[in-house]
Design an enzyme around this catalytic site. Structure first.
Site, PDB file in Angstrom:
ATOM      1  N   HIS A 152       2.817   2.085  -6.021  1.00  0.00           N
ATOM      2  CA  HIS A 152       2.130   1.170  -6.933  1.00  0.00           C
ATOM      3  C   HIS A 152       3.119   0.192  -7.577  1.00  0.00           C
ATOM      4  O   HIS A 152       2.710  -0.802  -8.187  1.00  0.00           O
ATOM      5  CB  HIS A 152       1.421   1.976  -8.024  1.00  0.00           C
ATOM      6  N   ASP A 366      -9.855  -2.483  11.515  1.00  0.00           N
ATOM      7  CA  ASP A 366      -9.930  -2.094  12.924  1.00  0.00           C
ATOM      8  C   ASP A 366      -8.548  -2.260  13.542  1.00  0.00           C
ATOM      9  O   ASP A 366      -8.040  -3.369  13.687  1.00  0.00           O
ATOM     10  CB  ASP A 366     -10.955  -2.985  13.638  1.00  0.00           C
TER      11      ASP A 366
END
Length: 439
Positions: A152, A366
């Protein structure tokens, strides 16, 4: 289900990072970001005639090519100020899950979700260790789950979305269509400060974590209930946050016997809010924080909570976001963290931390192996946290909520009639007709 680590490899960028890009400065918000890892897990059905080894090799090759464009993710954080872009690489872990993907997706649970991750979310390595880790988990049926694990300190949710679009495009053969922008440090210059960053310290607990699904077919009814004169057209995220917040407030009151003030904190993407706007593909922790508040019991109806959330958004957009560009931005953020920390410690306020990953296009991820059946968000070990994400498929307008509460509060919350009028507790991810043979 047992998860067995098969091997760990280091994936370096396919081309060396040029000398003039070897030092990457963190921006101010990166410096102040919590020392934790963020994570997402993408579940995919088996591909016919493609072996586990072929899938793994394809992922590693496309990741290597992607890291050439996203070179800071292959570096090392130094001193909470820079990333040394030394091409140390991302960690790629291949694991075997002893069980069927369909068995897990029938009744997902947080415990197994965490076993698909490379390490603990709260690991201190988020500040000094690998910035990006990928764990490819292969089920016995050939289905697989890809865990994306990122520090983060370098990335907010939108940055991860940009990276995933870049990796997907590369895997499909057109990686040059996604170009990240690394200029956050020039927009929000870092600071040199010797004191510890003013982090909000959350109470470590072993919360009960449960999943609730708000189906797209009920969203119009929920938004109608959440509408008011001040907010005639609430967003689906506002409506879902409000009904969850209302039910949590009711649980808090039921267990304590006292009606307390309540605060809902939410991170906000500032890329489009700031003037002039930042580029869409600008990376970094480009977020601010808003706080919606209730002070009277009459304010805890869903429409009133939506109005409070919208009011806090308007206040943030009109008054707070402009302060990110002035010379006192650091002091402003410190004030926020200090105030938030004080509110969390107060006995007369209940504090709820929320985040939304809706509308990031995650179901378009994808890697040349098809789109995901399901995308999920593992949560940390703190209570009073709610995370939202789009439902399976991403196109039906539904929202999944992962809710982290104490055992006592969850016992009341999960039986709340108003909540259950709109949400289903942990339904199967699978469409039994579509996926029975595939998994």
């Amino acid at each position: 289900m047992k998860v067995e680590i098969i091997k760990t490899e280091i994936i370096k960028p396919s081309s060396p990072t040029p000398p003039h890009l070897k030092t990457f400065k963190l921006c101010l918000m990166d410096q102040l970001a919590p020392v934790v890892y963020g994570s997402l897990v993408f579940f995919y059905q088996a591909k016919n005639n493609i072996t586990v080894q072929q899938t793994s090799q394809h992922l590693k090759k496309s990741l290597s090519e992607t890291l050439t464009r996203f070179y800071p993710l292959a570096g090392t954080i130094k001193g909470n100020s820079i990333v040394e872009c030394n091409d140390d690489g991302a960690h790629f872990i291949q694991a075997r899950v002893h069980g069927l993907l369909s068995t897990y997706l029938q009744k997902p649970n947080s415990e197994l979700l965490h076993r698909l991750l490379p390490m603990e979310i709260e690991s201190p390595k988020a500040a000094t260790g690998p910035i990006l880790l990928i764990q490819a988990n292969f089920f016995d049926c050939g289905g697989f789950a890809i865990a994306i694990f990122f520090s983060h300190k370098l990335a907010d949710a939108s940055t991860v979305g940009i990276f995933l679009k870049g990796w997907s495009a590369t895997a499909l053969g057109h990686g040059d269509k996604v170009v990240p922008v690394f200029n956050a440090a020039s927009e929000f210059p870092p600071r040199e400060f010797s004191t510890q960053r003013p982090a909000v310290v959350l109470e470590k607990a072993k919360p009960v974590v449960k999943r609730f699904v708000f189906d797209g077919s009920k969203m119009a009814m929920l938004k109608s209930k959440a509408a008011s004169l001040s907010v005639p057209q609430p967003t689906r995220v506002e409506a879902v946050f409000a009904v969850i917040w209302r039910s949590i407030i009711a649980a808090w009151k039921s267990n304590s016997g006292v009606s307390k003030h309540s605060v809902l904190a939410q991170s906000v993407n500032i890329r489009k809010l700031i003037d002039p706007p930042l580029e869409e593909n600008c990376t970094g922790n480009l977020v601010g924080y808003l706080a919606a508040k209730t002070e009277k019991e009459s304010e805890t109806e869903v429409r009133n909570l939506v109005a409070q959330i919208r009011k806090s958004k308007k206040e943030f957009a009109e008054n707070q976001v402009k302060r990110f560009r002035d010379k006192n931005a650091f002091e402003m953020l410190c004030e926020y963290f200090k105030a938030a920390g004080e509110m969390i410690r107060r006995d007369d306020i209940n504090f709820l931390i929320t985040t939304s990953l809706c509308n990031l296009g995650l179901y378009e991820t994808d890697f040349g192996l098809g789109k995901p059946l399901w995308v999920s968000i593992p949560t940390g070990s703190s209570k009073n946290i709610v995370a939202l994400i789009d439902t399976s498929g991403g196109g039906g307008g539904g929202i999944e909520a992962w809710v982290c509460l104490s055992e006592e509060d969850m016992a009341v919350f999960e039986r709340d009639p108003e909540l259950l009028g709109f949400a289903t507790p942990n339904p199967s991810v699978l469409d039994p007709v579509k996926w029975r043979s595939a998994l």
